[in-house]
Write a protein that holds these residues in place. Structure first.
Motif, PDB file in Angstrom:
ATOM      1  N   UNK A 186       0.795  -1.231   0.000  1.00  0.00           N
ATOM      2  CA  UNK A 186       0.000   0.000   0.000  1.00  0.00           C
ATOM      3  C   UNK A 186       0.830   1.286   0.000  1.00  0.00           C
ATOM      4  N   UNK A 187       2.046   1.237   0.514  1.00  0.00           N
ATOM      5  CA  UNK A 187       2.898   2.431   0.503  1.00  0.00           C
ATOM      6  C   UNK A 187       3.186   2.889  -0.921  1.00  0.00           C
ATOM      7  N   UNK A 188       3.289   1.940  -1.856  1.00  0.00           N
ATOM      8  CA  UNK A 188       3.587   2.327  -3.240  1.00  0.00           C
ATOM      9  C   UNK A 188       2.400   3.043  -3.867  1.00  0.00           C
ATOM     10  N   UNK A 189       1.182   2.711  -3.428  1.00  0.00           N
ATOM     11  CA  UNK A 189      -0.006   3.419  -3.908  1.00  0.00           C
ATOM     12  C   UNK A 189      -0.039   4.845  -3.351  1.00  0.00           C
ATOM     13  N   UNK A 190       0.311   4.984  -2.095  1.00  0.00           N
ATOM     14  CA  UNK A 190       0.340   6.313  -1.486  1.00  0.00           C
ATOM     15  C   UNK A 190       1.351   7.213  -2.184  1.00  0.00           C
ATOM     16  N   UNK A 191       2.461   6.644  -2.601  1.00  0.00           N
ATOM     17  CA  UNK A 191       3.517   7.427  -3.257  1.00  0.00           C
ATOM     18  C   UNK A 191       3.085   8.001  -4.609  1.00  0.00           C
ATOM     19  N   UNK A 192       2.075   7.392  -5.257  1.00  0.00           N
ATOM     20  CA  UNK A 192       1.583   7.938  -6.528  1.00  0.00           C
ATOM     21  C   UNK A 192       0.336   8.793  -6.319  1.00  0.00           C
ATOM     22  N   UNK A 193      -0.004   9.056  -5.051  1.00  0.00           N
ATOM     23  CA  UNK A 193      -1.099   9.966  -4.752  1.00  0.00           C
ATOM     24  C   UNK A 193      -2.431   9.309  -4.443  1.00  0.00           C
ATOM     25  N   UNK A 194      -2.492   7.970  -4.382  1.00  0.00           N
ATOM     26  CA  UNK A 194      -3.736   7.304  -4.005  1.00  0.00           C
ATOM     27  C   UNK A 194      -3.917   7.444  -2.495  1.00  0.00           C
ATOM     28  N   UNK A 195      -5.163   7.468  -2.055  1.00  0.00           N
ATOM     29  CA  UNK A 195      -5.458   7.816  -0.663  1.00  0.00           C
ATOM     30  C   UNK A 195      -6.216   6.698   0.055  1.00  0.00           C
ATOM     31  N   UNK A 196      -6.245   6.806   1.378  1.00  0.00           N
ATOM     32  CA  UNK A 196      -7.006   5.876   2.217  1.00  0.00           C
ATOM     33  C   UNK A 196      -8.115   6.651   2.911  1.00  0.00           C
ATOM     34  N   UNK A 197      -9.123   5.923   3.380  1.00  0.00           N
ATOM     35  CA  UNK A 197     -10.117   6.584   4.219  1.00  0.00           C
ATOM     36  C   UNK A 197     -10.354   5.744   5.473  1.00  0.00           C
ATOM     37  N   UNK A 198     -10.687   6.439   6.531  1.00  0.00           N
ATOM     38  CA  UNK A 198     -10.839   5.813   7.846  1.00  0.00           C
ATOM     39  C   UNK A 198     -11.950   4.767   7.842  1.00  0.00           C
ATOM     40  N   UNK A 199     -13.077   5.050   7.187  1.00  0.00           N
ATOM     41  CA  UNK A 199     -14.193   4.099   7.228  1.00  0.00           C
ATOM     42  C   UNK A 199     -13.801   2.757   6.611  1.00  0.00           C
ATOM     43  N   UNK A 200     -12.986   2.783   5.565  1.00  0.00           N
ATOM     44  CA  UNK A 200     -12.549   1.525   4.963  1.00  0.00           C
ATOM     45  C   UNK A 200     -11.554   0.809   5.873  1.00  0.00           C
ATOM     46  N   UNK A 201     -10.676   1.550   6.525  1.00  0.00           N
ATOM     47  CA  UNK A 201      -9.746   0.935   7.485  1.00  0.00           C
ATOM     48  C   UNK A 201     -10.527   0.263   8.619  1.00  0.00           C
ATOM     49  N   UNK A 202     -11.557   0.928   9.116  1.00  0.00           N
ATOM     50  CA  UNK A 202     -12.384   0.341  10.177  1.00  0.00           C
ATOM     51  C   UNK A 202     -13.111  -0.902   9.669  1.00  0.00           C
ATOM     52  N   UNK A 203     -13.568  -0.872   8.423  1.00  0.00           N
ATOM     53  CA  UNK A 203     -14.226  -2.033   7.825  1.00  0.00           C
ATOM     54  C   UNK A 203     -13.256  -3.219   7.775  1.00  0.00           C
ATOM     55  N   UNK A 204     -12.004  -2.969   7.366  1.00  0.00           N
ATOM     56  CA  UNK A 204     -11.020  -4.055   7.310  1.00  0.00           C
ATOM     57  C   UNK A 204     -10.779  -4.670   8.694  1.00  0.00           C
ATOM     58  N   UNK A 205     -10.846  -3.866   9.734  1.00  0.00           N
ATOM     59  CA  UNK A 205     -10.628  -4.382  11.089  1.00  0.00           C
ATOM     60  C   UNK A 205     -11.697  -5.394  11.485  1.00  0.00           C
ATOM     61  N   UNK A 206     -12.848  -5.383  10.816  1.00  0.00           N
ATOM     62  CA  UNK A 206     -13.942  -6.301  11.121  1.00  0.00           C
ATOM     63  C   UNK A 206     -13.942  -7.549  10.238  1.00  0.00           C
ATOM     64  N   UNK A 207     -13.007  -7.643   9.307  1.00  0.00           N
ATOM     65  CA  UNK A 207     -12.967  -8.785   8.397  1.00  0.00           C
ATOM     66  C   UNK A 207     -12.157  -9.931   9.015  1.00  0.00           C
ATOM     67  N   UNK A 208     -12.232 -11.088   8.380  1.00  0.00           N
ATOM     68  CA  UNK A 208     -11.530 -12.260   8.916  1.00  0.00           C
ATOM     69  C   UNK A 208     -10.023 -12.033   8.931  1.00  0.00           C
ATOM     70  N   UNK A 209      -9.369 -12.736   9.835  1.00  0.00           N
ATOM     71  CA  UNK A 209      -7.913 -12.638   9.925  1.00  0.00           C
ATOM     72  C   UNK A 209      -7.262 -13.064   8.613  1.00  0.00           C
TER      73      UNK A 209
END
Length: 181
Positions: A44-67
């Protein structure tokens, strides 16, 4: 093959979001044949380096997914540039006349934004987009479960199998109404 199913996992829900993984499978909805597969897990760091972004709601969603889903989603080694280059080669090799996603207004639009951010050409024409949800709704088809939910390749396979089943249903003869007598 005539059809190509693409699924992605992301850290955002708008065009320009970080892409964690890309899964694709070639198939033929008419014959039911499944072909070659593509998978890239992206750092994901390589995506950030080209200007792609993250959002908190998606990060929180990932925390609820299976290990298993989280482990796969966040273990990427590919750079976004390399993953998109390899996907482009795969798409061009397959020469699909239909590129499917669930829905294309998310997966394909997100990928197209990433191709632009990486200054790469989009390997499909906008006229080839096809939507799984629409064909599933029209035919009453349920997508089967394959592997780990939210693994891009497993989801692409499941969606392709669902489209194949929907096409099978569309080929079935309609029951004829009974004559009143």
């Amino acid at each position: 093959m005539r059809d190509l199913m693409i699924d992605i996992e992301t850290l955002g829900n708008r065009p320009g979001g970080v892409i964690l993984s890309i899964g694709a499978v070639a198939f033929d909805a008419d014959t039911g044949e499944i072909g070659e597969e593509f998978y890239a897990a992206i750092d994901p760091e390589t995506s950030s380096k080209v200007g792609l972004t993250t959002d908190i709601s998606t990060m929180l969603w990932w925390m609820k997914q299976s290990e298993a889903a989280r482990e796969e989603a966040f273990s990427g080694k590919h750079s976004i540039n390399m993953a998109l280059t390899e996907l482009s080669i795969f798409v061009k090799w397959q020469e699909p006349s239909r590129v499917w996603a669930k829905p294309p207004s998310f997966d394909l639009v997100m990928l197209e934004a990433a191709f632009r951010a990486c200054d790469q050409d989009i390997p499909w024409h906008f006229r080839v987009h096809r939507d799984c949800r629409t064909i599933f709704d029209i035919t009453g088809t349920k997508q089967p479960e394959v592997g780990t939910a939210h693994n891009a390749l497993d989801d692409a396979k499941a969606q392709a199998l669902g489209v194949i089943e929907a096409y099978r249903k569309l080929r079935e003869p309609s029951p004829q109404p009974r004559a009143k007598g």
